[in-house]
Scaffold this motif. Structure first.
Motif, PDB file in Angstrom:
ATOM      1  N   ALA A 138     -11.903   5.271  37.194  1.00  0.00           N
ATOM      2  CA  ALA A 138     -11.037   4.360  37.729  1.00  0.00           C
ATOM      3  C   ALA A 138     -10.237   4.895  39.020  1.00  0.00           C
ATOM      4  O   ALA A 138      -9.889   4.028  39.717  1.00  0.00           O
ATOM      5  CB  ALA A 138     -10.055   4.008  36.508  1.00  0.00           C
ATOM      6  N   LEU A 139      -9.967   6.236  38.985  1.00  0.00           N
ATOM      7  CA  LEU A 139      -9.289   6.615  40.145  1.00  0.00           C
ATOM      8  C   LEU A 139     -10.001   6.891  41.326  1.00  0.00           C
ATOM      9  O   LEU A 139      -9.630   6.334  42.634  1.00  0.00           O
ATOM     10  CB  LEU A 139      -8.753   8.140  39.821  1.00  0.00           C
ATOM     11  N   SER A 140     -11.652   6.991  41.086  1.00  0.00           N
ATOM     12  CA  SER A 140     -12.345   6.962  42.298  1.00  0.00           C
ATOM     13  C   SER A 140     -12.585   5.506  42.956  1.00  0.00           C
ATOM     14  O   SER A 140     -12.738   5.436  44.094  1.00  0.00           O
ATOM     15  CB  SER A 140     -13.762   7.868  41.839  1.00  0.00           C
ATOM     16  N   SER A 141     -12.693   4.585  42.128  1.00  0.00           N
ATOM     17  CA  SER A 141     -12.966   3.208  42.474  1.00  0.00           C
ATOM     18  C   SER A 141     -11.680   2.494  42.824  1.00  0.00           C
ATOM     19  O   SER A 141     -11.953   1.351  43.412  1.00  0.00           O
ATOM     20  CB  SER A 141     -13.597   2.563  41.394  1.00  0.00           C
ATOM     21  N   GLY A 142     -10.544   3.120  42.917  1.00  0.00           N
ATOM     22  CA  GLY A 142      -9.365   2.564  43.088  1.00  0.00           C
ATOM     23  C   GLY A 142      -9.013   1.325  42.218  1.00  0.00           C
ATOM     24  O   GLY A 142      -8.198   0.545  42.501  1.00  0.00           O
ATOM     25  N   ALA A 143      -9.307   1.122  41.072  1.00  0.00           N
ATOM     26  CA  ALA A 143      -9.193   0.113  40.048  1.00  0.00           C
ATOM     27  C   ALA A 143      -8.055   0.530  39.258  1.00  0.00           C
ATOM     28  O   ALA A 143      -7.319   1.858  39.521  1.00  0.00           O
ATOM     29  CB  ALA A 143     -10.286   0.171  38.855  1.00  0.00           C
ATOM     30  N   PRO A 144      -7.099  -0.249  38.761  1.00  0.00           N
ATOM     31  CA  PRO A 144      -6.095  -0.014  38.083  1.00  0.00           C
ATOM     32  C   PRO A 144      -6.215   1.110  36.919  1.00  0.00           C
ATOM     33  O   PRO A 144      -6.929   0.763  36.004  1.00  0.00           O
ATOM     34  CB  PRO A 144      -5.500  -1.368  37.435  1.00  0.00           C
ATOM     35  N   VAL A 145      -5.342   2.034  37.180  1.00  0.00           N
ATOM     36  CA  VAL A 145      -5.638   3.220  36.112  1.00  0.00           C
ATOM     37  C   VAL A 145      -4.753   2.948  34.749  1.00  0.00           C
ATOM     38  O   VAL A 145      -4.970   3.683  33.874  1.00  0.00           O
ATOM     39  CB  VAL A 145      -5.367   4.727  36.626  1.00  0.00           C
ATOM     40  N   ASP A 146      -3.695   1.981  35.127  1.00  0.00           N
ATOM     41  CA  ASP A 146      -2.731   2.151  33.811  1.00  0.00           C
ATOM     42  C   ASP A 146      -3.546   1.006  32.547  1.00  0.00           C
ATOM     43  O   ASP A 146      -3.087   0.852  31.390  1.00  0.00           O
ATOM     44  CB  ASP A 146      -1.613   1.286  34.220  1.00  0.00           C
ATOM     45  N   SER A 147      -4.822   0.557  33.086  1.00  0.00           N
ATOM     46  CA  SER A 147      -5.604  -0.036  31.663  1.00  0.00           C
ATOM     47  C   SER A 147      -6.265   0.849  30.770  1.00  0.00           C
ATOM     48  O   SER A 147      -6.956   0.660  29.862  1.00  0.00           O
ATOM     49  CB  SER A 147      -6.637  -1.178  32.534  1.00  0.00           C
ATOM     50  N   ASP A 160       6.067   2.592  46.126  1.00  0.00           N
ATOM     51  CA  ASP A 160       5.948   3.757  45.550  1.00  0.00           C
ATOM     52  C   ASP A 160       5.861   3.994  44.330  1.00  0.00           C
ATOM     53  O   ASP A 160       5.290   4.904  43.748  1.00  0.00           O
ATOM     54  CB  ASP A 160       7.426   4.689  46.219  1.00  0.00           C
ATOM     55  N   ILE A 161       6.053   3.142  43.418  1.00  0.00           N
ATOM     56  CA  ILE A 161       5.851   3.260  42.001  1.00  0.00           C
ATOM     57  C   ILE A 161       4.201   3.325  41.813  1.00  0.00           C
ATOM     58  O   ILE A 161       3.855   4.065  41.071  1.00  0.00           O
ATOM     59  CB  ILE A 161       6.607   2.098  41.138  1.00  0.00           C
ATOM     60  N   ASP A 162       3.474   2.525  42.466  1.00  0.00           N
ATOM     61  CA  ASP A 162       2.047   2.491  42.241  1.00  0.00           C
ATOM     62  C   ASP A 162       1.400   3.756  42.711  1.00  0.00           C
ATOM     63  O   ASP A 162       0.577   4.431  41.730  1.00  0.00           O
ATOM     64  CB  ASP A 162       1.412   1.484  43.330  1.00  0.00           C
ATOM     65  N   GLY A 163       1.998   4.474  43.587  1.00  0.00           N
ATOM     66  CA  GLY A 163       1.386   5.789  43.998  1.00  0.00           C
ATOM     67  C   GLY A 163       1.963   6.989  42.929  1.00  0.00           C
ATOM     68  O   GLY A 163       1.027   7.762  42.586  1.00  0.00           O
ATOM     69  N   GLN A 164       3.225   6.637  42.297  1.00  0.00           N
ATOM     70  CA  GLN A 164       3.617   7.521  41.330  1.00  0.00           C
ATOM     71  C   GLN A 164       2.370   7.460  40.004  1.00  0.00           C
ATOM     72  O   GLN A 164       2.297   8.266  39.349  1.00  0.00           O
ATOM     73  CB  GLN A 164       4.895   7.435  40.982  1.00  0.00           C
ATOM     74  N   ILE A 165       2.033   6.147  39.684  1.00  0.00           N
ATOM     75  CA  ILE A 165       1.337   6.093  38.435  1.00  0.00           C
ATOM     76  C   ILE A 165       0.085   6.394  38.925  1.00  0.00           C
ATOM     77  O   ILE A 165      -0.564   7.296  37.774  1.00  0.00           O
ATOM     78  CB  ILE A 165       1.227   4.211  38.441  1.00  0.00           C
ATOM     79  N   ARG A 166      -0.507   6.718  39.910  1.00  0.00           N
ATOM     80  CA  ARG A 166      -1.969   7.091  40.381  1.00  0.00           C
ATOM     81  C   ARG A 166      -1.867   8.625  39.969  1.00  0.00           C
ATOM     82  O   ARG A 166      -2.864   9.354  39.680  1.00  0.00           O
ATOM     83  CB  ARG A 166      -2.613   6.557  41.566  1.00  0.00           C
ATOM     84  N   ALA A 167      -0.674   9.029  40.600  1.00  0.00           N
ATOM     85  CA  ALA A 167      -0.563  10.603  40.641  1.00  0.00           C
ATOM     86  C   ALA A 167      -0.386  11.114  38.994  1.00  0.00           C
ATOM     87  O   ALA A 167      -0.944  12.165  38.777  1.00  0.00           O
ATOM     88  CB  ALA A 167       0.516  11.007  41.406  1.00  0.00           C
ATOM     89  N   GLU A 168       0.299  10.272  38.377  1.00  0.00           N
ATOM     90  CA  GLU A 168       0.492  10.778  37.036  1.00  0.00           C
ATOM     91  C   GLU A 168      -0.870  10.582  36.127  1.00  0.00           C
ATOM     92  O   GLU A 168      -1.309  11.264  35.428  1.00  0.00           O
ATOM     93  CB  GLU A 168       1.394   9.832  36.392  1.00  0.00           C
TER      94      GLU A 168
END
Length: 717
Positions: A272-281, A328-336
């Motif tokens: 999910a991280l490598s494809s840019g898909a939403p990681v919160d799923s 900024d919140i989206d970036g924080q989600i991907r970092a987490e």
């Protein structure tokens, strides 16, 4: 003598003159009979009366369900059978038992048993040298011989009852001896049981001591081997190494599952991280508390932007500031999510290392467990030996306790019961004066009458010339006029069936009865010729008179066999009347055994002792069980027809329905009659067969013919 013409010098017996001699000498006959009867009565009156008493025993197991030994009860039961009861009869007449009764009742002091001069017949035989003098034998032998002559012991047929009978001149002694023999037998049985019980106790004592030592040694060897081989037991009574191996295998399986689960979760987050898909799923990402708070903040900003968009334009600084915060919140989600991925990778690596350690430990435990299993095989062998010795010891201890308790409590019931003791008889069984006297009077009268008749016959007084006889004119036969079929009555036809062949003239009662010609009868030879030349492969014989008329089928079978044909007689009578004259016994396997599947064809076919014919008798199987397979009879007859030229079936007094299934295309049905007086039965049988669709049955009348003996040169055995 014959009633035909005789020479002039011939004489006949005049029955009137013959019996007139008895009438003339009746007084002499009566006096002679009375004299003989008086002599018999005098002899019977002087005879010493003898009395007989009997005691009855029942051979049965006297043990109850509460006291019966739990071990070895089968041996007692096996003795109570036919052979066991017969053995007890022999034991009752043994010398040891009889000697005890003789000593107890002091029979040697009685003249009846000590010998004396003996009977008149015995004294005559001693004088002539035909018998040794009983007085020269020892006294004990003489007493026992006299005792045995008066004692009768037998078993009641088809029962376990033994009867002890004793006869004596003294009625009280007869009852005392019979009861004394029974009591001595019961006492002997009790002593035998006590002796057997004591012998068993004496034998078990050293055996038990020896078994105790062997059990102790076997259990010691088990303990020593277990300590030397370090075979420690865990739960469920299993070796500790084997239990650890099972637990290690379960732990390894669980660790492999954890590793695979962590790797799968990490792979999903990384994708999910490598494809840019939403990681919160991803469930692992959503499980992080930081992600949950960021998602809540994201939802609040989106709600605020939506609220301001109703009053402000999209380029308003306020809206732009909120959108910047949202990014900024989206970036924080991907970092987490990246940190979650790192944790999953670490977890997978840890599980992988643990799996490697468990695999190495499991391989080590496999070696230890294999060695433990090899040692456990030897341990089990030692344990089995110890268990077998222990069980044997326990069984011996049980038997020993039972034997000791029975001896201490004096409880050893014998397998016999006296259910009918002898009582003093009131009347002698010998001599029966009145019956024997009456029989002597009747017998003497008959003997004297026969002697008188012989005297009259040989003296010539009862003879007369043959020309003095009353001649009887022969009654000429009355010719029969041919009658129309409608005019022939059924009953006269039956009565005249055998009259043409066996008709005789009664001088007193049937002088006017005409002779009637025979209709359709053939004799045994004609019936045999019909089967030989007619080509029939099967013949059914019906005997309406009963099984005794089966002689016709036997004679026909032997005649056909003598002609050179292969012939077999199948006996379907209930009494085996057809096979008995051929085998001289009915105790052979036969058709019932074949129908009951107890024998094969080769077992039930026997050779006739008096001809070349073969026979299948009735057999020894249960007739009810055999008749359940009666539908197989046509198949059996077809099989026999393939092996024999002629198959003769004796059906006995059967009807048309009974033989219908036995009739084939080339079958001859014959009705056999031996007695000409039974002609009506034969006619009724013939009419019944024709009425039921059986055409052209043949009547066979071998009247006056008996079964021939074995021909010369043939062994009847």
């Amino acid at each position: 003598m014959s009633n035909g013409s005789m020479a002039a010098g011939d004489v006949d017996v005049d029955l009137g003159r013959l019996f007139a001699g008895i009438r003339r000498k009746w007084l002499r006959l009566l006096l002679a009979a009375l004299v003989i009867t008086g002599l018999v009565f005098a002899l019977l009156s002087m005879a010493t009366p003898k009395y007989k008493a009997e005691t009855r025993l029942l051979i049965e197991t006297r043990e109850s369900v509460f006291t019966r030994p739990q071990v070895g009860t089968g041996g007692d039961q096996n003795n109570i059978d036919g052979e066991g009861v017969a053995s007890q009869v022999e034991l009752l007449t043994s010398t040891e038992l009889l000697a005890q009764v003789v000593d107890k009742l002091k029979l040697a002091d009685r003249e009846e048993f000590s010998g004396g001069d003996g009977s008149l017949a015995t004294r005559v035989m001693v004088m002539t040298g035909l018998k040794s003098d009983p007085g020269n034998a020892p006294q004990e032998e003489r007493v026992l011989r006299a005792f045995r002559e008066r004692l009768t012991v037998y078993r009641v047929e088809n029962s376990r009852v033994i009867v002890i009978e004793f006869s004596s001149q003294d009625p009280r002694l007869a009852a005392e001896v019979a009861n004394a023999v029974a009591d001595a037998y019961v006492a002997m049985q009790g002593e035998a049981k006590l002796q057997s019980n004591n012998s068993a106790t004496q034998w078990l004592e050293p055996e038990i001591e020896d078994l105790r030592k062997r059990v102790k040694d076997a259990e010691s060897r088990v303990a020593e081997y277990r300590a030397q081989s370090d075979l420690l037991l865990g739960q469920n009574n299993t070796v500790l190494a084997t239990q650890q191996l099972a637990e290690m295998s379960s732990e390894l399986s669980r660790m492999r599952a954890n590793r695979a689960d962590a790797e799968a979760k990490a792979s999903a987050v990384r994708s999910a991280l490598s494809s840019g898909a939403p990681v919160d799923s991803q469930p692992e990402v959503l499980a992080s508390p930081v992600i949950q708070r960021l998602r809540e903040r994201q939802a609040e900003l989106q709600a605020e932007i939506a609220d301001l968009s109703t009053t402000l334009l999209g380029n308003h600084p306020r809206i732009r500031a909120l959108r910047s915060q949202l990014g900024d919140i989206d970036g924080q989600i991907r970092a987490e999510a990246g940190r979650v991925l790192g944790a999953l990778d670490a977890e997978a690596e840890t599980a992988r290392r643990r799996e490697t350690e468990l695999t190495a430990e499991m391989n080590r435990l496999k070696v230890v467990s294999a060695k433990a299993e090899e040692e456990q095989v030897e341990l089990r062998a030692l344990e089995r030996e110890a268990a077998a010795q222990r069980e044997l010891l326990e069984s011996y201890l049980t038997r020993y306790r039972e034997a000791v308790s029975r001896s201490d409590r004096n409880y050893l019931p014998v397998d016999v019961r006296i259910f009918s003791r002898a009582i003093t008889p009131g009347e002698p069984y010998f001599p029966k004066v009145v019956p024997i006297t009456v029989a002597a009077f009747i017998a003497s009268l008959l003997v004297m009458a026969v002697i008188t008749l012989l005297q009259e016959l040989f003296s010539g007084r009862a003879m007369r010339p043959s020309d003095e006889r009353d001649h009887v004119e022969p009654v000429p036969a009355v010719p029969m006029e041919p009658a129309e079929p409608a005019e022939i009555d059924d009953k006269p036809a039956r009565n005249s069936l055998l009259s043409g062949r066996y008709a005789t003239v009664d001088e007193r009662h049937e002088s006017e009865r005409p002779l009637v010609p025979k209709i359709g009868e053939i004799d045994v030879e004609e019936a045999s010729d019909k089967l030989i030349s007619g080509g029939a492969s099967r013949a059914l014989f019906i005997s309406p008179e009963g099984d005794e008329a089966a002689a016709a089928s036997v004679l026909v079978a032997r005649e056909v066999a003598d002609s050179g044909l292969r012939v077999l007689l199948l006996d379907l009578t209930s009494s085996g009347a057809a096979s008995l004259p051929m085998l001289e016994s009915i105790a052979f396997t036969g058709i019932t055994n074949l129908l009951a599947s107890e024998a094969q064809f080769a077992d039930v076919i026997h050779s006739d002792h008096f001809s070349e014919a073969h026979v299948i008798p009735v057999g020894t199987a249960d007739p009810v069980r055999a008749m359940r397979a009666a539908s197989r009879l046509p198949i059996i007859l077809e099989s026999l027809g393939a092996a024999y030229d002629v198959v003769i079936v004796e059906c006995g007094p059967a009807d048309a329905d009974a033989i219908r299934q036995l009739i084939a295309a080339d079958t001859e049905v014959m009705v056999a009659v031996l007695d000409p007086d039974h002609g009506e039965i034969a006619v009724e049988t013939l009419e019944e067969l024709r009425a039921n669709g059986i055409e052209s049955p043949t009547l066979v009348t071998p009247s006056g013919v008996t079964l021939p003996p074995a021909p010369p040169g043939r062994d009847a055995a």
